[in-house]
Design a protein around this motif. Structure first.
Motif, short mmCIF file in Angstrom:
data_model
loop_
_atom_site.label_atom_id
_atom_site.label_comp_id
_atom_site.label_asym_id
_atom_site.label_seq_id
_atom_site.Cartn_x
_atom_site.Cartn_y
_atom_site.Cartn_z
N VAL A 40 -92.91 1.11 -32.00
CA VAL A 40 -94.20 0.47 -31.72
C VAL A 40 -95.24 0.98 -32.73
O VAL A 40 -96.01 0.21 -33.29
CB VAL A 40 -94.65 0.79 -30.27
N SER B 7 -98.51 3.18 -29.13
CA SER B 7 -97.42 4.16 -28.95
C SER B 7 -97.85 5.27 -28.00
O SER B 7 -97.03 5.86 -27.30
CB SER B 7 -96.99 4.74 -30.31
N HIS C 106 -94.96 -4.02 -28.50
CA HIS C 106 -95.44 -3.70 -29.85
C HIS C 106 -96.90 -4.10 -30.07
O HIS C 106 -97.63 -3.41 -30.76
CB HIS C 106 -94.52 -4.29 -30.93
N ALA D 83 -89.40 -2.09 -26.87
CA ALA D 83 -90.30 -1.82 -28.00
C ALA D 83 -90.98 -3.11 -28.44
O ALA D 83 -92.19 -3.11 -28.72
CB ALA D 83 -89.53 -1.20 -29.17
#
Ligand SMILES: [Fe+2]
Ligand SMILES: [Fe+2]
Length: 193
Positions: free
Chosen positions: A106, A88, A50, A46
């Motif tokens: 994210v 995402s 991000h 993640a």
């Protein structure tokens, strides 16, 4: 996807300083994941992704917000907020990363939101405290991050709201929802009540 592959993917999409920030966020997030018994693999993936969409063109991000399930009100707020929600979706479309926990971490790394999972809190806090950052009040959050994740996240959302109001910027509702929910937790409320 392993760490090496993930890093090579994002490196081509980011500036050198942003990539180095990403590596530091990942290291910080893994450390927090170990403290709070969260999957280090998910925290690592993640955080590596991000900021994956940080440098997508505004037109592309706008098109993705308009043509997917992302909330349209994002378009009414500063475009700096768009890259989390957009990433995402893009990590699933472009690399098959279909994992709700990772995608939601994210998604909300910039704004936060109500009822954040521990993984979401970790990415939210790690992005703020990674060792390359330096501004007044940060050490207090760094110290708290290893003691009380909710309190540290509360400080991040409080500081963010203070910063934005001082700059006379508008604030996305999820940022307030994060602050309100974390305040409720700090005052003894239960998670997901
Ligand atoms: Fe970001
Ligand atoms: Fe970041």
């Amino acid at each position: 996807m392993n760490k090496h592959d993930a890093l090579s993917i994002v490196e081509t999409h980011l500036t050198k300083p942003r990539f180095e920030h990403t590596v530091r966020v990942a290291e910080t997030a893994v450390r927090l994941a170990q403290i709070y018994n969260v999957s280090s693999e998910k925290a690592e993936l993640a955080s590596i992704f991000h900021d994956y969409c940080k440098y997508r063109s505004l037109d592309e991000m706008k098109r993705i917000i308009q043509t997917t399930y992302l909330p349209k009100d994002l378009l009414l707020y500063h475009h700096e907020l768009w890259h989390g929600p957009v990433a995402s979706i893009m990590i699933e479309q472009e690399y098959g990363i279909k994992d709700d926990a990772i995608q939601s971490a994210v998604y909300c790394h910039t704004t936060g939101r109500a009822n954040m999972s521990d993984l979401e809190l970790i990415i939210f806090v790690a992005d703020y405290i990674e060792p390359g950052r330096s501004f007044p009040g940060l050490d207090e959050v760094r110290d708290m991050a290893t003691q009380d994740l909710v309190k540290a996240a509360w400080m991040v959302s409080r500081n963010t709201i203070n910063y934005l109001t001082e700059k006379k910027n508008r604030i996305y509702p999820d940022t307030f929802h994060a602050y309100n929910d974390l305040t409720r937790l700090l005052n003894g409320g239960n998670k997901f009540e």
